[in-house]
Design an enzyme around this catalytic site. Structure first.
Site, PDB file in Angstrom:
ATOM      1  N   GLY A   1       0.814  -1.212   0.000  1.00  0.00           N
ATOM      2  CA  GLY A   1       0.000   0.000   0.000  1.00  0.00           C
ATOM      3  C   GLY A   1       0.846   1.260   0.000  1.00  0.00           C
ATOM      4  O   GLY A   1       0.539   2.241  -0.693  1.00  0.00           O
ATOM      5  N   ASP A   2       1.925   1.248   0.777  1.00  0.00           N
ATOM      6  CA  ASP A   2       2.844   2.390   0.804  1.00  0.00           C
ATOM      7  C   ASP A   2       3.487   2.588  -0.566  1.00  0.00           C
ATOM      8  O   ASP A   2       3.680   3.721  -1.023  1.00  0.00           O
ATOM      9  CB  ASP A   2       3.937   2.171   1.848  1.00  0.00           C
TER      10      ASP A   2
END
Length: 299
Positions: free
Chosen positions: A249-250
């Site tokens: 996600g990052d």
């Protein structure tokens, strides 16, 4: 300039072993140490993509020194605050038949330490981006993100990747981008999201509450973007075997920001974000530039 905030960074000690036997001596088959923390992950991928950023946050002790040196060795600029009590945490991640994690506590962050971080917000200028992601350490007040944003100058783009109340409480600051996954989106709105139409409706609700652009990661189903210009884009995920979802996600956030910075186009930002998120998911550790580009070209 893009600034990333990680309030409780870590050294992630990742070991692999055939079997974990509690109560016995275990020997691993491989081991790696990574600089960890959601904001740090964003800066790491930005660096792979040739985009400069500065890491903000707190470090302490010999582990904090090692973390800062690891980031600098990768070419990442840091402006970290050294606190006096405790040490930067070590998170142990054991990959055997099942994944087991032991997360450290992190240092004690005092009011004067947080005041230093708030003052650093005044160095930002219109056109900069500030990425705030992850949880707030238990030693800090739950409104830490809100208090931080009170010091951010007007015209700075705010990017938030946090769960439920942490995200909902700062929508009044009209963040440029928020990135919940489907479960987080459903939890925030107390809705069960079964279809793409449900997810889109949920994203629109967050826009109504103040978000400008809503990027929803949907794992194997790709990603959905609801733009502040009214556009709706869906990018399918590439095929591949998920090795480790930590940091995916990052990586998507970093790819989106890099794509937007380079092109000012939502379709390109979503495409590069999807490539970065998928490349990290398909590899052990955060993806490298070549791995990202291989997937980008296939989308």
């Amino acid at each position: 300039m893009i600034y990333t905030v990680t309030l409780n960074p870590a050294l992630d000690y990742v070991v692999q072993m055939k079997k974990l036997a509690p109560g016995a001596i275990n020997r691993n088959t491989s081991e790696n140490i990574y600089c960890g923390g959601k904001g740090i992950n964003v800066s790491w991928i930005l660096q792979e993509l040739g985009i400069r950023s500065t890491v903000l946050g707190f470090i302490a002790g010999f582990t904090g020194k090692a973390l800062a040196e690891g980031l600098q060795a990768h070419g990442i600029n840091t402006d970290l605050i050294t606190v006096q009590k405790g040490m930067t945490r070590i998170n142990v991640k054991i990959k055997a038949e099942e994944e087991t994690e032991i997360n450290g506590m992190g240092p004690q962050i005092e009011a004067e330490d947080f005041e230093q971080l708030k003052q650093k917000m005044h160095m930002l200028v219109p056109g900069d981006m500030l990425v705030i992601s992850g949880s707030i350490p238990s030693c800090m007040h739950s409104d830490a993100y809100e208090k931080l944003l009170e010091h951010v100058p007007e015209g700075v783009g705010i990017v938030v990747d946090a769960e439920k109340d942490l995200l909902l409480k700062i929508l009044r600051y009209h963040p440029f981008l928020i990135k919940p996954n489907v479960k987080e989106l459903g939890d925030m709105l107390e809705m069960e999201l079964k279809t793409e139409e449900d997810i889109l409706a949920g994203a629109r609700k967050l826009q109504e509450l103040g978000a400008r652009n809503v990027l929803v990661s949907m794992a194997k189903d790709g990603a959905l973007l609801l733009g502040e210009d009214g556009s709706f884009l869906h990018m399918c995920a590439p095929s591949g075997t998920v090795v480790n979802s930590v940091g995916a996600g990052d990586s998507m956030v970093a790819g989106f920001l890099a794509g937007w910075t380079k092109t000012q186009r939502y379709d390109e930002a979503l495409k590069l974000g999807t490539a970065c998120g998928s490349a990290t998911a398909f590899h052990s550790g955060l993806a490298a530039y070549r791995e990202i580009m291989d997937i980008y070209k296939s989308l």
